[in-house]
Design a protein around this motif. Structure first.
Motif, mmCIF file in Angstrom:
data_model
loop_
_atom_site.group_PDB
_atom_site.id
_atom_site.type_symbol
_atom_site.label_atom_id
_atom_site.label_comp_id
_atom_site.label_asym_id
_atom_site.label_seq_id
_atom_site.Cartn_x
_atom_site.Cartn_y
_atom_site.Cartn_z
ATOM 1 N N THR A 146 -30.471 -92.058 136.500
ATOM 2 C CA THR A 146 -30.581 -91.050 137.546
ATOM 3 C C THR A 146 -29.200 -90.500 137.842
ATOM 4 O O THR A 146 -28.185 -91.138 137.540
ATOM 5 C CB THR A 146 -31.195 -91.648 138.825
ATOM 6 O OG1 THR A 146 -30.377 -92.740 139.255
ATOM 7 C CG2 THR A 146 -32.615 -92.133 138.586
ATOM 8 N N TYR A 147 -29.148 -89.332 138.448
ATOM 9 C CA TYR A 147 -27.878 -88.670 138.720
ATOM 10 C C TYR A 147 -26.915 -89.613 139.442
ATOM 11 O O TYR A 147 -27.250 -90.207 140.454
ATOM 12 C CB TYR A 147 -28.119 -87.417 139.571
ATOM 13 C CG TYR A 147 -26.853 -86.661 139.870
ATOM 14 C CD1 TYR A 147 -26.227 -86.788 141.096
ATOM 15 C CD2 TYR A 147 -26.277 -85.851 138.916
ATOM 16 C CE1 TYR A 147 -25.060 -86.109 141.366
ATOM 17 C CE2 TYR A 147 -25.113 -85.166 139.174
ATOM 18 C CZ TYR A 147 -24.507 -85.293 140.404
ATOM 19 O OH TYR A 147 -23.349 -84.617 140.656
ATOM 20 N N ALA A 185 -32.821 -84.786 128.082
ATOM 21 C CA ALA A 185 -33.156 -83.745 129.057
ATOM 22 C C ALA A 185 -32.890 -84.275 130.464
ATOM 23 O O ALA A 185 -33.042 -85.472 130.725
ATOM 24 C CB ALA A 185 -34.622 -83.358 128.922
ATOM 25 N N TYR A 186 -32.493 -83.381 131.347
ATOM 26 C CA TYR A 186 -32.228 -83.717 132.754
ATOM 27 C C TYR A 186 -33.216 -82.948 133.592
ATOM 28 O O TYR A 186 -33.331 -81.726 133.473
ATOM 29 C CB TYR A 186 -30.788 -83.321 133.104
ATOM 30 C CG TYR A 186 -30.402 -83.549 134.540
ATOM 31 C CD1 TYR A 186 -30.070 -84.818 134.989
ATOM 32 C CD2 TYR A 186 -30.355 -82.498 135.442
ATOM 33 C CE1 TYR A 186 -29.693 -85.037 136.304
ATOM 34 C CE2 TYR A 186 -29.972 -82.707 136.760
ATOM 35 C CZ TYR A 186 -29.646 -83.978 137.183
ATOM 36 O OH TYR A 186 -29.274 -84.181 138.478
ATOM 37 N N SER A 187 -33.966 -83.650 134.424
ATOM 38 C CA SER A 187 -34.960 -82.993 135.266
ATOM 39 C C SER A 187 -35.064 -83.695 136.607
ATOM 40 O O SER A 187 -35.327 -84.909 136.659
ATOM 41 C CB SER A 187 -36.329 -83.013 134.562
ATOM 42 O OG SER A 187 -37.313 -82.426 135.377
ATOM 43 N N HIS A 188 -34.827 -82.963 137.674
ATOM 44 C CA HIS A 188 -34.972 -83.479 139.038
ATOM 45 C C HIS A 188 -34.222 -84.785 139.252
ATOM 46 O O HIS A 188 -34.745 -85.751 139.793
ATOM 47 C CB HIS A 188 -36.456 -83.633 139.402
ATOM 48 C CG HIS A 188 -37.197 -82.342 139.346
ATOM 49 N ND1 HIS A 188 -37.079 -81.383 140.310
ATOM 50 C CD2 HIS A 188 -38.039 -81.842 138.407
ATOM 51 C CE1 HIS A 188 -37.831 -80.340 139.993
ATOM 52 N NE2 HIS A 188 -38.417 -80.592 138.840
ATOM 53 N N GLU A 224 -33.122 -86.946 137.003
ATOM 54 C CA GLU A 224 -33.388 -88.026 136.061
ATOM 55 C C GLU A 224 -33.146 -87.559 134.625
ATOM 56 O O GLU A 224 -33.339 -86.392 134.309
ATOM 57 C CB GLU A 224 -34.833 -88.517 136.211
ATOM 58 C CG GLU A 224 -35.111 -89.070 137.593
ATOM 59 C CD GLU A 224 -36.567 -89.413 137.835
ATOM 60 O OE1 GLU A 224 -36.812 -90.324 138.641
ATOM 61 O OE2 GLU A 224 -37.467 -88.776 137.238
ATOM 62 N N TYR A 225 -32.720 -88.497 133.768
ATOM 63 C CA TYR A 225 -32.448 -88.210 132.364
ATOM 64 C C TYR A 225 -33.588 -88.759 131.513
ATOM 65 O O TYR A 225 -34.007 -89.899 131.707
ATOM 66 C CB TYR A 225 -31.127 -88.867 131.932
ATOM 67 C CG TYR A 225 -29.939 -88.366 132.715
ATOM 68 C CD1 TYR A 225 -29.263 -87.219 132.322
ATOM 69 C CD2 TYR A 225 -29.499 -89.036 133.842
ATOM 70 C CE1 TYR A 225 -28.169 -86.750 133.038
ATOM 71 C CE2 TYR A 225 -28.406 -88.569 134.570
ATOM 72 C CZ TYR A 225 -27.756 -87.435 134.162
ATOM 73 O OH TYR A 225 -26.678 -86.977 134.868
ATOM 74 N N TYR A 226 -34.041 -87.952 130.554
ATOM 75 C CA TYR A 226 -35.148 -88.365 129.692
ATOM 76 C C TYR A 226 -34.815 -88.145 128.221
ATOM 77 O O TYR A 226 -34.211 -87.156 127.846
ATOM 78 C CB TYR A 226 -36.410 -87.561 130.007
ATOM 79 C CG TYR A 226 -37.012 -87.901 131.342
ATOM 80 C CD1 TYR A 226 -37.909 -88.947 131.468
ATOM 81 C CD2 TYR A 226 -36.682 -87.169 132.479
ATOM 82 C CE1 TYR A 226 -38.462 -89.274 132.697
ATOM 83 C CE2 TYR A 226 -37.226 -87.484 133.696
ATOM 84 C CZ TYR A 226 -38.121 -88.539 133.807
ATOM 85 O OH TYR A 226 -38.663 -88.852 135.016
#
Length: 149
Positions: A140-141, A125-128, A130-132
């Protein structure tokens, strides 16, 4: 977005090359990213298809879709083939609403009863920025292309 018909939404900045391709064709594929693909997905996000051939640069394989003309990423274990039904300008991004015409899933992710086993996919998942994966930060992007200090 909706289960019947199955629908998704994506938002894309109009200056992105992918926006132009989606707007012209009315189709797109969502190729889900895994832990094994996250670095390539990040680099794909920071490079423009106007300037390079991402397939060659990233060593990914184009796969023919069954319902749309846009190619699928063969290395992705789950691909959604989508046709745009509506485009809504929101400001910095346009929202594309789309019907899911086909879902392509790697057979190794299905159990003996035909149920999708999400835990086997190791999706990201990509959020703000960052990749999780399962709560673990993977990067990070832009990290794939930053110069080492």
């Amino acid at each position: 977005m909706c289960s019947d018909p199955a629908m998704v939404s994506i938002s894309v900045r109009p200056e992105r090359f992918s926006h132009q391709l989606i707007a012209e064709s009315g189709e797109f594929a969502i190729n889900l990213t895994t832990e094994a693909l996250v670095r390539k997905a990040d680099e794909a996000g920071v490079r423009s298809g106007r300037d390079c051939n991402k397939w060659e640069l990233l060593g990914l394989t184009e796969e023919k879709a069954s319902k749309i003309k846009a190619p699928l990423v063969k290395e992705s274990p789950v691909n959604l083939e989508c046709r745009v039904t509506e485009r809504i300008p929101l400001g910095t991004h346009d929202l594309f609403l789309a019907e899911v015409l086909a879902v392509d899933v790697d057979k190794s992710l299905m159990d003996e009863k035909g149920k999708f086993c999400l835990e086997k996919a190791k999706l990201v998942a990509y959020s703000h920025g960052e990749y999780y994966a399962l709560g673990a930060l993977l990067g990070t992007y832009g990290y794939s292309v930053r110069k080492k200090g």
